[in-house]
Design a protein around this motif. Structure first.
Motif, PDB file in Angstrom:
ATOM      1  N   ALA A 157      63.016 -60.212 -47.134  1.00 18.52           N
ATOM      2  CA  ALA A 157      62.904 -61.422 -47.941  1.00 18.52           C
ATOM      3  C   ALA A 157      63.172 -62.659 -47.088  1.00 18.52           C
ATOM      4  CB  ALA A 157      63.884 -61.367 -49.108  1.00 18.52           C
ATOM      5  N   LEU A 158      64.130 -62.564 -46.171  1.00 18.66           N
ATOM      6  CA  LEU A 158      64.414 -63.677 -45.268  1.00 18.66           C
ATOM      7  C   LEU A 158      63.223 -63.953 -44.358  1.00 18.66           C
ATOM      8  CD1 LEU A 158      68.092 -62.722 -44.376  1.00 18.66           C
ATOM      9  CD2 LEU A 158      67.397 -64.839 -45.514  1.00 18.66           C
ATOM     10  N   ALA A 159      62.631 -62.878 -43.835  1.00 19.93           N
ATOM     11  CA  ALA A 159      61.445 -63.032 -42.986  1.00 19.93           C
ATOM     12  C   ALA A 159      60.287 -63.632 -43.777  1.00 19.93           C
ATOM     13  CB  ALA A 159      61.049 -61.679 -42.397  1.00 19.93           C
ATOM     14  N   ASP A 160      60.109 -63.172 -45.009  1.00 19.17           N
ATOM     15  CA  ASP A 160      59.026 -63.688 -45.848  1.00 19.17           C
ATOM     16  C   ASP A 160      59.218 -65.162 -46.164  1.00 19.17           C
ATOM     17  OD1 ASP A 160      57.825 -61.207 -45.865  1.00 19.17           O
ATOM     18  OD2 ASP A 160      58.546 -60.641 -47.854  1.00 19.17           O
ATOM     19  N   SER A 161      60.474 -65.554 -46.388  1.00 23.48           N
ATOM     20  CA  SER A 161      60.770 -66.947 -46.693  1.00 23.48           C
ATOM     21  C   SER A 161      60.402 -67.846 -45.513  1.00 23.48           C
ATOM     22  CB  SER A 161      62.257 -67.111 -47.039  1.00 23.48           C
ATOM     23  OG  SER A 161      62.544 -68.432 -47.446  1.00 23.48           O
ATOM     24  N   ILE A 162      60.742 -67.393 -44.306  1.00 26.00           N
ATOM     25  CA  ILE A 162      60.381 -68.131 -43.099  1.00 26.00           C
ATOM     26  C   ILE A 162      58.872 -68.176 -42.932  1.00 26.00           C
ATOM     27  CG2 ILE A 162      60.493 -68.065 -40.570  1.00 26.00           C
ATOM     28  CD1 ILE A 162      63.321 -66.785 -40.927  1.00 26.00           C
ATOM     29  N   ASN A 163      58.236 -67.024 -43.127  1.00 24.67           N
ATOM     30  CA  ASN A 163      56.785 -66.922 -42.944  1.00 24.67           C
ATOM     31  C   ASN A 163      56.035 -67.815 -43.932  1.00 24.67           C
ATOM     32  OD1 ASN A 163      54.811 -65.909 -41.311  1.00 24.67           O
ATOM     33  ND2 ASN A 163      54.886 -63.828 -42.119  1.00 24.67           N
ATOM     34  N   GLU A 164      56.558 -67.895 -45.140  1.00 27.11           N
ATOM     35  CA  GLU A 164      55.943 -68.744 -46.150  1.00 27.11           C
ATOM     36  C   GLU A 164      55.957 -70.206 -45.718  1.00 27.11           C
ATOM     37  OE1 GLU A 164      56.763 -70.115 -50.779  1.00 27.11           O
ATOM     38  OE2 GLU A 164      57.560 -68.209 -50.060  1.00 27.11           O
ATOM     39  N   ALA A 165      57.048 -70.603 -45.109  1.00 28.46           N
ATOM     40  CA  ALA A 165      57.163 -71.989 -44.634  1.00 28.46           C
ATOM     41  C   ALA A 165      56.170 -72.274 -43.510  1.00 28.46           C
ATOM     42  CB  ALA A 165      58.583 -72.259 -44.152  1.00 28.46           C
ATOM     43  N   MET A 166      55.782 -71.212 -42.774  1.00 26.20           N
ATOM     44  CA  MET A 166      54.898 -71.380 -41.623  1.00 26.20           C
ATOM     45  C   MET A 166      53.482 -70.871 -41.902  1.00 26.20           C
ATOM     46  SD  MET A 166      57.102 -72.846 -39.876  1.00 26.20           S
ATOM     47  CE  MET A 166      56.044 -73.139 -38.469  1.00 26.20           C
ATOM     48  N   ASP A 167      53.091 -70.864 -43.192  1.00 30.00           N
ATOM     49  CA  ASP A 167      51.736 -70.456 -43.597  1.00 30.00           C
ATOM     50  C   ASP A 167      51.378 -69.055 -43.106  1.00 30.00           C
ATOM     51  OD1 ASP A 167      51.235 -72.912 -44.887  1.00 30.00           O
ATOM     52  OD2 ASP A 167      50.691 -73.844 -42.984  1.00 30.00           O
ATOM     53  N   ASN A 168      52.372 -68.150 -43.172  1.00 26.81           N
ATOM     54  CA  ASN A 168      52.175 -66.739 -42.798  1.00 26.81           C
ATOM     55  C   ASN A 168      51.652 -66.585 -41.376  1.00 26.81           C
ATOM     56  OD1 ASN A 168      52.986 -65.594 -45.349  1.00 26.81           O
ATOM     57  ND2 ASN A 168      51.054 -66.353 -46.179  1.00 26.81           N
ATOM     58  N   HIS A 169      52.197 -67.378 -40.491  1.00 29.64           N
ATOM     59  CA  HIS A 169      51.789 -67.365 -39.083  1.00 29.64           C
ATOM     60  C   HIS A 169      52.321 -66.146 -38.338  1.00 29.64           C
ATOM     61  CE1 HIS A 169      51.156 -68.796 -34.967  1.00 29.64           C
ATOM     62  NE2 HIS A 169      52.454 -68.647 -34.727  1.00 29.64           N
ATOM     63  N   TYR A 170      53.441 -65.580 -38.794  1.00 27.73           N
ATOM     64  CA  TYR A 170      54.137 -64.543 -38.043  1.00 27.73           C
ATOM     65  C   TYR A 170      53.782 -63.124 -38.476  1.00 27.73           C
ATOM     66  CZ  TYR A 170      57.215 -68.256 -36.322  1.00 27.73           C
ATOM     67  OH  TYR A 170      57.706 -69.379 -35.728  1.00 27.73           O
ATOM     68  N   HIS A 171      53.892 -62.205 -37.527  1.00 28.93           N
ATOM     69  CA  HIS A 171      53.905 -60.791 -37.860  1.00 28.93           C
ATOM     70  C   HIS A 171      55.310 -60.264 -37.551  1.00 28.93           C
ATOM     71  CE1 HIS A 171      53.214 -60.359 -33.461  1.00 28.93           C
ATOM     72  NE2 HIS A 171      53.836 -59.202 -33.610  1.00 28.93           N
ATOM     73  N   TYR A 172      55.685 -59.113 -38.126  1.00 26.68           N
ATOM     74  CA  TYR A 172      57.043 -58.591 -37.983  1.00 26.68           C
ATOM     75  C   TYR A 172      57.074 -57.470 -36.951  1.00 26.68           C
ATOM     76  CZ  TYR A 172      57.464 -61.098 -42.423  1.00 26.68           C
ATOM     77  OH  TYR A 172      57.427 -62.064 -43.396  1.00 26.68           O
ATOM     78  N   GLN A 173      58.040 -57.546 -36.057  1.00 24.69           N
ATOM     79  CA  GLN A 173      58.207 -56.540 -35.013  1.00 24.69           C
ATOM     80  C   GLN A 173      59.487 -55.756 -35.281  1.00 24.69           C
ATOM     81  OE1 GLN A 173      57.525 -54.162 -32.696  1.00 24.69           O
ATOM     82  NE2 GLN A 173      56.304 -55.741 -31.694  1.00 24.69           N
ATOM     83  N   TYR A 174      59.337 -54.462 -35.603  1.00 21.71           N
ATOM     84  CA  TYR A 174      60.488 -53.636 -35.972  1.00 21.71           C
ATOM     85  C   TYR A 174      61.027 -52.789 -34.812  1.00 21.71           C
ATOM     86  CZ  TYR A 174      58.602 -54.759 -40.589  1.00 21.71           C
ATOM     87  OH  TYR A 174      58.115 -55.410 -41.690  1.00 21.71           O
TER      88      TYR A 174
END
Length: 251
Positions: A157-174
């Motif tokens: 949810a924290l990652a999604d919140s950040i991504n939302e602010a950046m127009d879904n620019h990021y992908h997640y690396q696990y």
């Protein structure tokens, strides 16, 4: 007086919620649902929702992801609002939550605490400034050794919140162990630690050139999640169909 059904009443969170409700004059647990019948409660406990003969205004769910489909189907059929606190839901189940919200009020949150929901807002605002300035973003979460899903729903949810602010620019690396290459600028690293009795700890790290900013939330007991769930139940009772979040409860 709001009457609620506690779905997963004999689990750890169900028992914490039960104690909190006992001290709240505005809400009561009318019945509990749990396949475990070894705990004595002050309210009747049924092995399934279908077996429950008690009417209620809202259901609070802290059971398991495998029980969510049946729960949502029951709530849709009976038109009973539901607070879904269970984490580790699949994409199909998240879609089912959204579909159910067209029939009945549904509140779903990856984390029920006031602090975490404030943190979701803060990291979103921070990303709008720091990510644009080239800061790398990493999330580290720690939980007890009995937690089965990883990364935690809160970390996502924290990652999604950040991504939302950046127009879904990021992908997640696990897991970086599978690739031998430098960190990409368009990724958010998310790492999970499991051990001991850690209730929950989340660090959101913004690492820039010569400076690091860290947002941290530490949960010292399950009571913070239980209190949030009870507040959500009182908020949701009587609400029109729709998908709600803890932001609605707080706001």
């Amino acid at each position: 007086m709001v009457k609620m059904i506690m779905h997963g009443c004999n689990g750890a969170m169900g028992q914490v919620i039960s104690k909190i409700v006992e001290e709240d004059e505005n809400i009561t647990i009318a019945a509990g649902i749990d396949v475990n019948d070894t705990i004595q409660n002050s309210y009747p406990v049924f092995p399934s929702l279908e077996a429950c003969t008690v009417e209620a205004d809202v259901i609070v769910d802290f059971a398991s992801a495998k029980a969510v489909n049946g729960l949502l189907s029951y709530c849709s059929e009976k038109r009973i609002p539901v607070v879904v606190c269970t984490t580790g839901l699949s994409e199909e189940q998240i879609q089912l939550v959204e579909e159910t919200s067209r029939q009945v009020a549904v509140l779903r949150s990856a984390n029920m605490s006031l602090g975490i929901n404030l943190l979701l807002k803060l990291v979103k605002e921070a990303a709008e400034v720091l990510a644009e300035s080239g800061f790398d973003i990493e999330i580290l979460e720690k939980h007890h050794n009995k937690k089965v899903d990883a990364p935690s729903g809160t970390a996502l949810a924290l990652a999604d919140s950040i991504n939302e602010a950046m127009d879904n620019h990021y992908h997640y690396q696990y897991d970086r162990s599978q690739t031998r290459e430098k960190r990409q600028k368009d990724e958010i690293g998310i790492q999970a630690i499991r051990g001991g009795s850690i209730v929950g700890e989340h660090d959101v790290i913004f690492a820039g050139q010569d400076e690091v900013i860290t947002f941290q939330h530490t949960a010292y007991s399950k009571a913070i999640f239980a209190k949030g769930a009870v507040s959500a139940a009182k908020f949701l009772a009587g609400k029109e169909p729709g998908l709600y979040t803890m932001a609605d409860v707080i706001g």
